[in-house]
Design an enzyme around this catalytic site. Structure first.
Site, PDB file in Angstrom:
ATOM      1  N   ASP A  16       0.873  -1.185   0.000  1.00 35.95           N
ATOM      2  CA  ASP A  16       0.000   0.000   0.000  1.00 35.95           C
ATOM      3  C   ASP A  16       0.907   1.231   0.000  1.00 35.95           C
ATOM      4  O   ASP A  16       2.117   1.121   0.234  1.00 35.95           O
ATOM      5  CB  ASP A  16      -0.879  -0.016   1.257  1.00 35.95           C
ATOM      6  N   SER A  17       0.306   2.391  -0.225  1.00 44.18           N
ATOM      7  CA  SER A  17       1.062   3.645  -0.111  1.00 44.18           C
ATOM      8  C   SER A  17       1.564   3.859   1.317  1.00 44.18           C
ATOM      9  O   SER A  17       2.424   4.710   1.539  1.00 44.18           O
ATOM     10  CB  SER A  17       0.174   4.824  -0.498  1.00 44.18           C
ATOM     11  N   CYS A  68      -4.348  -1.149  -2.038  1.00 43.93           N
ATOM     12  CA  CYS A  68      -4.450   0.302  -2.190  1.00 43.93           C
ATOM     13  C   CYS A  68      -5.355   0.584  -3.390  1.00 43.93           C
ATOM     14  O   CYS A  68      -5.049   0.160  -4.516  1.00 43.93           O
ATOM     15  CB  CYS A  68      -3.054   0.871  -2.437  1.00 43.93           C
ATOM     16  N   GLU A 127      -1.724   7.851   8.799  1.00 41.36           N
ATOM     17  CA  GLU A 127      -0.262   7.648   8.805  1.00 41.36           C
ATOM     18  C   GLU A 127       0.341   8.157  10.129  1.00 41.36           C
ATOM     19  O   GLU A 127       1.352   7.640  10.586  1.00 41.36           O
ATOM     20  CB  GLU A 127       0.386   8.383   7.623  1.00 41.36           C
ATOM     21  N   CYS A 148     -10.853   3.692   0.309  1.00 40.71           N
ATOM     22  CA  CYS A 148      -9.413   3.848   0.506  1.00 40.71           C
ATOM     23  C   CYS A 148      -9.073   2.975   1.701  1.00 40.71           C
ATOM     24  O   CYS A 148      -9.795   2.991   2.716  1.00 40.71           O
ATOM     25  CB  CYS A 148      -9.095   5.311   0.806  1.00 40.71           C
ATOM     26  N   HIS A 170      -6.927   3.107   3.951  1.00 42.11           N
ATOM     27  CA  HIS A 170      -6.619   3.782   5.220  1.00 42.11           C
ATOM     28  C   HIS A 170      -7.892   4.023   6.046  1.00 42.11           C
ATOM     29  O   HIS A 170      -7.832   4.072   7.274  1.00 42.11           O
ATOM     30  CB  HIS A 170      -5.954   5.147   4.969  1.00 42.11           C
TER      31      HIS A 170
HETATM   32  N1  DGL Z   1      -4.571   3.319   1.036  1.00 39.94           N
HETATM   33  C1  DGL Z   1      -4.556   4.088  -0.194  1.00 39.94           C
HETATM   34  C2  DGL Z   1      -5.841   3.820  -0.987  1.00 39.94           C
HETATM   35  O1  DGL Z   1      -6.462   2.851  -0.752  1.00 39.94           O
HETATM   36  C3  DGL Z   1      -4.315   5.499   0.158  1.00 39.94           C
HETATM   37  C4  DGL Z   1      -4.016   6.365  -1.021  1.00 39.94           C
HETATM   38  C5  DGL Z   1      -3.069   7.486  -0.730  1.00 39.94           C
HETATM   39  O2  DGL Z   1      -1.958   7.225  -0.287  1.00 39.94           O
HETATM   40  O3  DGL Z   1      -3.450   8.626  -1.011  1.00 39.94           O
HETATM   41  O4  DGL Z   1      -6.249   4.549  -1.845  1.00 39.94           O
END
Ligand code: DGL
Length: 276
Positions: free
Chosen positions: A14-15, A77, A155, A187, A189
């Site tokens: 993931d990011s 992600c 985060e 998302c 997160h």
């Molecule tokens: N967890 C990522 C998603 O599902 C976050 C995206 C981001 O880093 O902006 O989109």
């Protein structure tokens, strides 16, 4: 072609730490699997980056996972799925499982005929998402709401403070005013903010995400490919971050709900030029 078999681990990325919400469901569904998780927190959020940047990060992380002999990759992600899934699937031969916001179940659950989808602006603008709306929307009105700032809250491990509440009220109230009765978390997160979101929307509005569905899809693919690990053994987890170890370790432990021994994944290591 690498030698993949049922004993190899599964790679998830993931990011940042958001994909841990998917990892929880994968662990529940597949207790015997060894899991390698990469958080690209040094480059989060992806939501405001270019498609090319996200694609290049997704390729580099997938190459890293494949060099660690994974038998499958989960792109945990939504934003990376939108930006890079076609390229990843054309480039790598292992099964690659992607995120899809839970629009389909939301459409069948809605009584008011209005659903809200919280996601990054890049996810909402992507072709995959537009097609998802077209495929499942039917007569239901689907309201997409971009949520800048929420990924940063997660985060930082701030899941219930005043800043998170203020942002969420700003994003969710317009959806409620338009009679949305289902809120889709588009998302990975955002499930970590689900308690706060539920508190804000109240008991008559459902808050749903797709992490469990993705874990089921992973199980199904591994079964079809005869790659399921023996579930009598206890699976292990190995974690990497491209962010600061000192900052990330307590957040990982908070979100994973046990102490996490975190490894550093610097850009040089990803580009195979590393001496650390
Ligand atoms: N967890 C990522 C998603 O599902 C976050 C995206 C981001 O880093 O902006 O989109």
């Amino acid at each position: 072609m690498q030698n993949i078999n049922a004993k190899k681990p599964i790679g998830i990325f993931d990011s940042g730490v958001g994909g841990l919400s998917v990892l929880h469901e994968i662990r529940r569904a597949l207790p015997g699997e060894d899991l390698l998780y990469v958080a690209d927190s040094g480059h989060a959020p992806y939501g405001d980056k270019s498609q090319q940047f996200i694609e290049q990060r997704s390729i580099a992380i997938s190459e890293f996972l494949i060099s660690n002999n994974v038998k499958a990759i989960v792109v945990a992600c939504n934003t990376a799925t939108g930006a890079a899934i076609a390229t990843l699937r054309s480039r790598f031969s292992v099964p690659i499982i992607a995120m899809e916001p839970a629009v389909k179940p939301a459409v069948s659950l809605s009584k008011t005929g209005v659903i809200g989808v919280l996601a990054t602006s890049r996810t909402l603008a992507g072709d995959n998402f537009v097609q998802l709306f077209a495929r499942h929307g039917g007569d239901v009105q689907i309201l997409g709401q971009a949520c800048p700032g929420l990924v940063e809250q997660v985060e930082a491990g701030d899941l219930s403070g005043p800043a998170a509440r203020l942002l969420l009220e700003r994003y969710v109230h317009p959806l409620l005013e338009q009679q949305a009765d289902i809120i889709v978390l588009g998302c990975t997160h955002y499930p970590f903010l689900a308690s706060l979101i539920q508190e804000i929307v109240g008991p008559t509005v459902a808050v749903i995400d797709s992490a469990a569905a993705v874990a089921r899809e992973l199980y199904r693919r591994l079964e079809v490919e005869q790659l399921l690990a023996n579930d009598k053994k206890v699976g292990t987890e190995l974690f990497w971050t491209s962010g600061s170890l000192a900052q990330a370790e307590p957040i990982f432990s908070q979100l994973w709900k046990e102490n996490v021994d975190l490894n550093s994944l610097c850009d040089r290591r990803l580009s195979k030029n590393c001496c650390c």
